[in-house]
Design a protein around this motif. Sequence first.
Motif, PDB file in Angstrom:
ATOM      1  N   LEU A 111       0.839  -8.824  33.722  1.00  0.00           N
ATOM      2  CA  LEU A 111       0.644  -7.494  34.343  1.00  0.00           C
ATOM      3  C   LEU A 111       1.336  -7.422  35.573  1.00  0.00           C
ATOM      4  O   LEU A 111       1.886  -6.356  36.232  1.00  0.00           O
ATOM      5  CB  LEU A 111      -0.788  -7.510  34.712  1.00  0.00           C
ATOM      6  CG  LEU A 111      -1.400  -5.848  35.274  1.00  0.00           C
ATOM      7  CD1 LEU A 111      -0.927  -4.837  34.248  1.00  0.00           C
ATOM      8  CD2 LEU A 111      -2.790  -5.905  35.635  1.00  0.00           C
TER       9      LEU A 111
ATOM     10  N   THR B  22       1.065  -0.814  35.463  1.00  0.00           N
ATOM     11  CA  THR B  22       0.483  -0.729  36.371  1.00  0.00           C
ATOM     12  C   THR B  22       0.446   0.641  37.006  1.00  0.00           C
ATOM     13  O   THR B  22      -0.574   1.364  37.305  1.00  0.00           O
ATOM     14  CB  THR B  22       0.571  -1.519  37.886  1.00  0.00           C
ATOM     15  OG1 THR B  22       0.953  -2.948  37.618  1.00  0.00           O
ATOM     16  CG2 THR B  22      -0.300  -1.430  38.906  1.00  0.00           C
TER      17      THR B  22
ATOM     18  N   LEU C 276      -1.427   3.170  34.464  1.00  0.00           N
ATOM     19  CA  LEU C 276      -2.841   3.022  34.654  1.00  0.00           C
ATOM     20  C   LEU C 276      -3.227   3.715  35.760  1.00  0.00           C
ATOM     21  O   LEU C 276      -4.286   4.200  35.850  1.00  0.00           O
ATOM     22  CB  LEU C 276      -3.323   1.497  34.634  1.00  0.00           C
ATOM     23  CG  LEU C 276      -3.270   0.640  33.261  1.00  0.00           C
ATOM     24  CD1 LEU C 276      -3.215  -0.919  33.624  1.00  0.00           C
ATOM     25  CD2 LEU C 276      -4.043   1.153  32.299  1.00  0.00           C
ATOM     26  N   ARG C 277      -2.486   3.441  36.972  1.00  0.00           N
ATOM     27  CA  ARG C 277      -2.906   4.023  38.108  1.00  0.00           C
ATOM     28  C   ARG C 277      -3.213   5.624  37.827  1.00  0.00           C
ATOM     29  O   ARG C 277      -4.000   6.262  38.377  1.00  0.00           O
ATOM     30  CB  ARG C 277      -1.882   3.751  39.280  1.00  0.00           C
ATOM     31  CG  ARG C 277      -2.261   4.393  40.592  1.00  0.00           C
ATOM     32  CD  ARG C 277      -1.315   3.781  41.604  1.00  0.00           C
ATOM     33  NE  ARG C 277       0.117   4.144  41.569  1.00  0.00           N
ATOM     34  CZ  ARG C 277       1.184   3.503  41.089  1.00  0.00           C
ATOM     35  NH1 ARG C 277       0.700   2.240  41.146  1.00  0.00           N
ATOM     36  NH2 ARG C 277       2.114   3.801  41.213  1.00  0.00           N
TER      37      ARG C 277
ATOM     38  N   PRO D  31      -7.320   0.574  37.197  1.00  0.00           N
ATOM     39  CA  PRO D  31      -6.352  -0.459  37.537  1.00  0.00           C
ATOM     40  C   PRO D  31      -7.238  -1.496  38.271  1.00  0.00           C
ATOM     41  O   PRO D  31      -6.880  -2.614  38.310  1.00  0.00           O
ATOM     42  CB  PRO D  31      -5.381   0.142  38.303  1.00  0.00           C
ATOM     43  CG  PRO D  31      -5.309   1.506  37.968  1.00  0.00           C
ATOM     44  CD  PRO D  31      -6.778   1.743  37.730  1.00  0.00           C
ATOM     45  N   HIS D  32      -8.570  -0.961  38.943  1.00  0.00           N
ATOM     46  CA  HIS D  32      -9.057  -2.112  39.760  1.00  0.00           C
ATOM     47  C   HIS D  32      -9.655  -3.180  38.963  1.00  0.00           C
ATOM     48  O   HIS D  32     -10.049  -4.304  39.316  1.00  0.00           O
ATOM     49  CB  HIS D  32     -10.221  -1.292  40.742  1.00  0.00           C
ATOM     50  CG  HIS D  32      -9.520  -0.693  41.812  1.00  0.00           C
ATOM     51  ND1 HIS D  32     -10.029   0.254  42.366  1.00  0.00           N
ATOM     52  CD2 HIS D  32      -8.167  -0.592  42.403  1.00  0.00           C
ATOM     53  CE1 HIS D  32      -9.419   0.649  43.571  1.00  0.00           C
ATOM     54  NE2 HIS D  32      -8.277   0.267  43.254  1.00  0.00           N
TER      55      HIS D  32
ATOM     56  N   TYR E 147      -8.653  -4.386  36.016  1.00  0.00           N
ATOM     57  CA  TYR E 147      -7.356  -5.188  35.738  1.00  0.00           C
ATOM     58  C   TYR E 147      -7.375  -6.237  36.957  1.00  0.00           C
ATOM     59  O   TYR E 147      -6.803  -7.479  36.829  1.00  0.00           O
ATOM     60  CB  TYR E 147      -6.159  -4.580  35.482  1.00  0.00           C
ATOM     61  CG  TYR E 147      -6.370  -3.964  34.218  1.00  0.00           C
ATOM     62  CD1 TYR E 147      -6.330  -4.535  32.802  1.00  0.00           C
ATOM     63  CD2 TYR E 147      -6.725  -2.354  34.164  1.00  0.00           C
ATOM     64  CE1 TYR E 147      -6.385  -3.723  31.622  1.00  0.00           C
ATOM     65  CE2 TYR E 147      -7.029  -1.714  33.119  1.00  0.00           C
ATOM     66  CZ  TYR E 147      -6.628  -2.427  31.909  1.00  0.00           C
ATOM     67  OH  TYR E 147      -6.902  -1.714  30.578  1.00  0.00           O
TER      68      TYR E 147
ATOM     69  N   LEU F 139      -6.227   5.247  44.599  1.00  0.00           N
ATOM     70  CA  LEU F 139      -5.148   4.813  43.455  1.00  0.00           C
ATOM     71  C   LEU F 139      -3.973   5.193  43.665  1.00  0.00           C
ATOM     72  O   LEU F 139      -2.852   4.615  43.391  1.00  0.00           O
ATOM     73  CB  LEU F 139      -5.753   5.220  42.165  1.00  0.00           C
ATOM     74  CG  LEU F 139      -6.928   4.472  41.478  1.00  0.00           C
ATOM     75  CD1 LEU F 139      -7.529   4.809  40.173  1.00  0.00           C
ATOM     76  CD2 LEU F 139      -6.569   2.986  41.437  1.00  0.00           C
TER      77      LEU F 139
END
Length: 202
Positions: A65, A72, A75-76, A125-126, A128, A198
């Motif tokens: 990742l 990333t 996902l964000r 994302p947090h 992950y 985010l």
Amino acid sequence: MPDVLASALAGLTVSGALIVAIGAQNAFVLRQGLRREHVAVVVFICAASDAVLIGAGVGGLGSVLGHRPELTALLRWGGAAFLLGYAVLAARRVLRPGALRPDDQPRTALRVTVLTCLAFTWLNPHVYVDTLLLLGGIAQQHAHRWAFGAGAVTASFTWFFALGVGAGRLAPLLARTGVWRALDGAVAVLMAATATVLLLDG
């Protein structure tokens, strides 16, 4: 054996400190617990998802990742869009007091609840960062990294179970429109704020 136990306790402590922080996923579990709606399923999905991600982090997947910024970013943006949409729904409930209390709302279909719960977990994302990167990175510093991971998973299961079941026990005490208006208002603000963070992090 003492070293294994120390690693497990370290995982339990670090994971517990990370997971207890108020966030979008915890707010969703809390609301489901207060509604006493599909609580066991929600708790299992959140805890099992954490277990998968923690295991991947302990196994070293976090480095993948870290070297794929496009993942990333995806996902964000996806997570921010979902959280903003949920914030709008929560704000609408605040503006419709008659539809706030659990007894006054139709039950949400299990399929919808499952999809929503999965989105809160896998589009954030947090999650992950906490599991793959932070817990995974710390685990690599322990000689017994899988014991560290087991402790982290135990903390996750314990927290989600306590949150879901504990909230259900409080439901009769909170069955007032004003309380649910405040709760959904807080959820709306939290979701919108998390989405904003985010987007700004990008």
